[in-house]
Structure formats: C-alpha cells, structure tokens
Design a protein around this motif. Sequence first.
Motif, PDB file in Angstrom:
ATOM      1  N   TRP A  70       0.845  -1.195   0.000  1.00 25.81           N
ATOM      2  CA  TRP A  70       0.000   0.000   0.000  1.00 25.81           C
ATOM      3  C   TRP A  70       0.881   1.245   0.000  1.00 25.81           C
ATOM      4  O   TRP A  70       1.830   1.345   0.767  1.00 25.81           O
ATOM      5  CB  TRP A  70      -0.894  -0.020   1.238  1.00 25.81           C
ATOM      6  N   GLN A  71       0.548   2.212  -0.889  1.00 24.01           N
ATOM      7  CA  GLN A  71       1.295   3.470  -0.949  1.00 24.01           C
ATOM      8  C   GLN A  71       0.450   4.670  -0.556  1.00 24.01           C
ATOM      9  O   GLN A  71       0.881   5.511   0.219  1.00 24.01           O
ATOM     10  CB  GLN A  71       1.838   3.700  -2.361  1.00 24.01           C
ATOM     11  N   GLN A  72      -0.744   4.757  -1.125  1.00 23.22           N
ATOM     12  CA  GLN A  72      -1.619   5.901  -0.838  1.00 23.22           C
ATOM     13  C   GLN A  72      -3.038   5.559  -1.258  1.00 23.22           C
ATOM     14  O   GLN A  72      -3.258   4.624  -2.020  1.00 23.22           O
ATOM     15  CB  GLN A  72      -1.128   7.165  -1.531  1.00 23.22           C
ATOM     16  N   GLN A  73      -3.986   6.335  -0.753  1.00 25.65           N
ATOM     17  CA  GLN A  73      -5.405   6.086  -1.023  1.00 25.65           C
ATOM     18  C   GLN A  73      -6.078   7.416  -1.365  1.00 25.65           C
ATOM     19  O   GLN A  73      -5.983   8.377  -0.606  1.00 25.65           O
ATOM     20  CB  GLN A  73      -6.042   5.501   0.237  1.00 25.65           C
ATOM     21  N   SER A  74      -6.761   7.451  -2.519  1.00 24.72           N
ATOM     22  CA  SER A  74      -7.480   8.646  -2.963  1.00 24.72           C
ATOM     23  C   SER A  74      -8.989   8.478  -2.857  1.00 24.72           C
ATOM     24  O   SER A  74      -9.730   9.445  -2.892  1.00 24.72           O
ATOM     25  CB  SER A  74      -7.151   8.950  -4.428  1.00 24.72           C
ATOM     26  N   ILE A  75      -9.432   7.211  -2.790  1.00 26.51           N
ATOM     27  CA  ILE A  75     -10.864   6.895  -2.782  1.00 26.51           C
ATOM     28  C   ILE A  75     -11.120   5.817  -1.742  1.00 26.51           C
ATOM     29  O   ILE A  75     -10.387   4.836  -1.667  1.00 26.51           O
ATOM     30  CB  ILE A  75     -11.326   6.410  -4.173  1.00 26.51           C
ATOM     31  N   ILE A  76     -12.175   6.011  -0.953  1.00 22.63           N
ATOM     32  CA  ILE A  76     -12.581   5.028   0.063  1.00 22.63           C
ATOM     33  C   ILE A  76     -14.010   4.604  -0.231  1.00 22.63           C
ATOM     34  O   ILE A  76     -14.847   5.434  -0.585  1.00 22.63           O
ATOM     35  CB  ILE A  76     -12.477   5.627   1.479  1.00 22.63           C
ATOM     36  N   ALA A  77     -14.276   3.320  -0.059  1.00 20.04           N
ATOM     37  CA  ALA A  77     -15.636   2.806  -0.295  1.00 20.04           C
ATOM     38  C   ALA A  77     -16.116   2.022   0.920  1.00 20.04           C
ATOM     39  O   ALA A  77     -15.329   1.397   1.630  1.00 20.04           O
ATOM     40  CB  ALA A  77     -15.666   1.911  -1.525  1.00 20.04           C
ATOM     41  N   LEU A  78     -17.418   2.093   1.134  1.00 26.49           N
ATOM     42  CA  LEU A  78     -18.096   1.261   2.130  1.00 26.49           C
ATOM     43  C   LEU A  78     -19.023   0.323   1.379  1.00 26.49           C
ATOM     44  O   LEU A  78     -19.745   0.750   0.475  1.00 26.49           O
ATOM     45  CB  LEU A  78     -18.901   2.131   3.105  1.00 26.49           C
ATOM     46  N   ASP A  79     -19.012  -0.940   1.776  1.00 27.73           N
ATOM     47  CA  ASP A  79     -19.778  -1.985   1.099  1.00 27.73           C
ATOM     48  C   ASP A  79     -20.980  -2.356   1.964  1.00 27.73           C
ATOM     49  O   ASP A  79     -20.810  -2.724   3.130  1.00 27.73           O
ATOM     50  CB  ASP A  79     -18.864  -3.197   0.889  1.00 27.73           C
ATOM     51  N   PHE A  80     -22.157  -2.245   1.404  1.00 27.92           N
ATOM     52  CA  PHE A  80     -23.403  -2.600   2.102  1.00 27.92           C
ATOM     53  C   PHE A  80     -24.045  -3.748   1.333  1.00 27.92           C
ATOM     54  O   PHE A  80     -24.565  -3.549   0.237  1.00 27.92           O
ATOM     55  CB  PHE A  80     -24.343  -1.392   2.158  1.00 27.92           C
ATOM     56  N   ASP A  81     -23.969  -4.957   1.897  1.00 23.84           N
ATOM     57  CA  ASP A  81     -24.419  -6.117   1.133  1.00 23.84           C
ATOM     58  C   ASP A  81     -25.416  -7.015   1.854  1.00 23.84           C
ATOM     59  O   ASP A  81     -25.691  -8.116   1.409  1.00 23.84           O
ATOM     60  CB  ASP A  81     -23.214  -6.944   0.670  1.00 23.84           C
ATOM     61  N   LYS A  82     -25.969  -6.535   2.959  1.00 22.98           N
ATOM     62  CA  LYS A  82     -26.913  -7.371   3.702  1.00 22.98           C
ATOM     63  C   LYS A  82     -28.335  -6.797   3.749  1.00 22.98           C
ATOM     64  O   LYS A  82     -29.202  -7.351   4.389  1.00 22.98           O
ATOM     65  CB  LYS A  82     -26.396  -7.600   5.113  1.00 22.98           C
ATOM     66  N   GLY A  83     -28.557  -5.662   3.094  1.00 19.34           N
ATOM     67  CA  GLY A  83     -29.879  -5.067   3.067  1.00 19.34           C
ATOM     68  C   GLY A  83     -30.332  -4.488   4.397  1.00 19.34           C
ATOM     69  O   GLY A  83     -31.527  -4.336   4.641  1.00 19.34           O
ATOM     70  N   LEU A  84     -29.378  -4.135   5.273  1.00 18.67           N
ATOM     71  CA  LEU A  84     -29.719  -3.663   6.612  1.00 18.67           C
ATOM     72  C   LEU A  84     -30.029  -2.173   6.690  1.00 18.67           C
ATOM     73  O   LEU A  84     -30.597  -1.708   7.672  1.00 18.67           O
ATOM     74  CB  LEU A  84     -28.568  -3.984   7.585  1.00 18.67           C
ATOM     75  N   ILE A  85     -29.641  -1.426   5.657  1.00 15.58           N
ATOM     76  CA  ILE A  85     -29.864   0.025   5.655  1.00 15.58           C
ATOM     77  C   ILE A  85     -30.050   0.472   4.203  1.00 15.58           C
ATOM     78  O   ILE A  85     -29.310   0.041   3.326  1.00 15.58           O
ATOM     79  CB  ILE A  85     -28.675   0.768   6.334  1.00 15.58           C
ATOM     80  N   PRO A  86     -31.042   1.327   3.950  1.00 17.90           N
ATOM     81  CA  PRO A  86     -31.214   1.809   2.572  1.00 17.90           C
ATOM     82  C   PRO A  86     -30.178   2.884   2.230  1.00 17.90           C
ATOM     83  O   PRO A  86     -29.670   3.588   3.114  1.00 17.90           O
ATOM     84  CB  PRO A  86     -32.627   2.388   2.574  1.00 17.90           C
ATOM     85  N   ILE A  87     -29.890   3.015   0.960  1.00 14.03           N
ATOM     86  CA  ILE A  87     -28.900   3.986   0.492  1.00 14.03           C
ATOM     87  C   ILE A  87     -29.250   5.404   0.962  1.00 14.03           C
ATOM     88  O   ILE A  87     -28.366   6.178   1.334  1.00 14.03           O
ATOM     89  CB  ILE A  87     -28.732   3.927  -1.054  1.00 14.03           C
ATOM     90  N   GLU A  88     -30.530   5.736   0.992  1.00 10.15           N
ATOM     91  CA  GLU A  88     -30.940   7.089   1.399  1.00 10.15           C
ATOM     92  C   GLU A  88     -30.494   7.399   2.827  1.00 10.15           C
ATOM     93  O   GLU A  88     -30.077   8.516   3.133  1.00 10.15           O
ATOM     94  CB  GLU A  88     -32.462   7.246   1.278  1.00 10.15           C
ATOM     95  N   LYS A  89     -30.567   6.413   3.712  1.00 11.38           N
ATOM     96  CA  LYS A  89     -30.151   6.607   5.115  1.00 11.38           C
ATOM     97  C   LYS A  89     -28.639   6.780   5.219  1.00 11.38           C
ATOM     98  O   LYS A  89     -28.154   7.553   6.040  1.00 11.38           O
ATOM     99  CB  LYS A  89     -30.596   5.428   5.985  1.00 11.38           C
ATOM    100  N   GLN A 149     -18.049  -5.246   7.584  1.00 15.66           N
ATOM    101  CA  GLN A 149     -16.930  -4.932   8.474  1.00 15.66           C
ATOM    102  C   GLN A 149     -15.619  -5.580   8.024  1.00 15.66           C
ATOM    103  O   GLN A 149     -14.557  -5.210   8.497  1.00 15.66           O
ATOM    104  CB  GLN A 149     -17.267  -5.340   9.915  1.00 15.66           C
ATOM    105  N   SER A 150     -15.690  -6.518   7.102  1.00 14.34           N
ATOM    106  CA  SER A 150     -14.459  -7.157   6.622  1.00 14.34           C
ATOM    107  C   SER A 150     -13.776  -6.317   5.545  1.00 14.34           C
ATOM    108  O   SER A 150     -12.639  -6.606   5.176  1.00 14.34           O
ATOM    109  CB  SER A 150     -14.745  -8.565   6.098  1.00 14.34           C
ATOM    110  N   CYS A 151     -14.441  -5.286   5.058  1.00 15.50           N
ATOM    111  CA  CYS A 151     -13.872  -4.441   3.993  1.00 15.50           C
ATOM    112  C   CYS A 151     -13.078  -3.294   4.601  1.00 15.50           C
ATOM    113  O   CYS A 151     -13.420  -2.119   4.449  1.00 15.50           O
ATOM    114  CB  CYS A 151     -14.979  -3.909   3.086  1.00 15.50           C
ATOM    115  N   LYS A 152     -12.015  -3.639   5.310  1.00 16.74           N
ATOM    116  CA  LYS A 152     -11.245  -2.610   5.999  1.00 16.74           C
ATOM    117  C   LYS A 152      -9.753  -2.653   5.727  1.00 16.74           C
ATOM    118  O   LYS A 152      -9.043  -1.735   6.073  1.00 16.74           O
ATOM    119  CB  LYS A 152     -11.490  -2.705   7.501  1.00 16.74           C
ATOM    120  N   ASN A 153      -9.273  -3.726   5.120  1.00 13.48           N
ATOM    121  CA  ASN A 153      -7.830  -3.804   4.897  1.00 13.48           C
ATOM    122  C   ASN A 153      -7.392  -2.766   3.854  1.00 13.48           C
ATOM    123  O   ASN A 153      -8.133  -2.453   2.934  1.00 13.48           O
ATOM    124  CB  ASN A 153      -7.405  -5.221   4.508  1.00 13.48           C
ATOM    125  N   PRO A 154      -6.188  -2.231   4.015  1.00  9.37           N
ATOM    126  CA  PRO A 154      -5.724  -1.168   3.123  1.00  9.37           C
ATOM    127  C   PRO A 154      -5.683  -1.562   1.647  1.00  9.37           C
ATOM    128  O   PRO A 154      -5.845  -0.712   0.787  1.00  9.37           O
ATOM    129  CB  PRO A 154      -4.319  -0.847   3.625  1.00  9.37           C
TER     130      PRO A 154
END
Length: 181
Positions: A70-89, A149-154
């Motif tokens: 890993w050198q640097q990060q310009s973009i971060i993403a969160l993955d929602f794959d269990k249907g627990l919260i709508p995108i609007e929230k 929560q597993s989508c956290k490694n650099p």
Amino acid sequence: MKPTEIKYQITIDPHSQFKKPSKTEMGRISNNIVVQTGLTITEFSSMLIPPYSYTWFGGTLGGSIKNVNWQQQSIIALDFDKGLIPIEKVIEKLKKEELPPQLWYSSLSDTPELRKFRVVLLLDNPIKSINHYDIIIQGLLSMFPEADQSCKNPSRFFLGGKNVTILDAEPISTQTLLDKA
C-alpha cells in the motif's frame, strides 16, 4: 480546477466483470489489478458499470495487491451487502456528519429483494499514512455497523457494478474525514 477535472490515482483490473467472480477468478483479478491511472469522477463512474464494470482499488500500490505494498489512497468505499440500511439513510447520515459522498453504485449481485451497494468517498488529498487510513476506515465502519466490516484492509479491492449515481463532484476534505473519524 473544477471538481469534475480532478484526477484520482487508482489501480484497476481492466477486465470486465458482469457477475460475482468465483474464487479462482478472484485470484486472477488479484494478480491483474496493476494498472495505475488517474481518473476524474466522471471517468471513474463510467468504468464502474457496463460495458466495463472494472475491479478497482482506491489508491496505488508498490507491487501486487497486498497490504505491505500500500502506498496511498485517494478513494474510500463502504460496502453494504446485507440489506440492513437503505442507500438514502447512508447518504443522509454522511451528510449530517459533513461528509457528503460523491457517488454510490449497485453491486453486481444487487436485486430488488436484497439491495447491495457501495458508497464512495473521493478525497481532496490522498491518504499517505497507513495509520491515518486505519483511523478513517475504522471510524466509518463504526459509524455504519450495517456495512461489511471485513472491507477494511488497506489493499481492499472492489468489483464494479450495475448502476452508478454521482451525488457530488466536490471531493471530501481528507482532514475533515480524519477529524471526524
């Protein structure tokens, strides 16, 4: 420079994906995610969906896709794959924290019955400290226990998707994100 002209340094696998890959295919992707490029928000959003649906990593690596590279990060993403919260929230909560996301996209396995999506934050300055990356991702995952929560490694890479929505071309202040985390 206009927000739509800013280039973000990311790494991609320029092979289209139209369904969630098998474990064998994931290994091939991991070996092929080496093309480093600078993309605007518009260019980035187009490569996320058909006809491309490229796999991407939100920064640059000094070698293969491993945390030690890993050198640097310009973009971060969160993955929602269990249907627990709508995108609007998710969008509402981020805006309330003064962290308006730039875009979101539905994942390859999204269905009307089980919504699966990623929320993407484009940063005004790349994160160059792995400790700062860890603080930011842990803060975001604490804010959103519904996220994977597993989508956290650099060196986490993300598959492309089906549909994308650009919400705001203005990047988030990296310092504000770090302060909020």
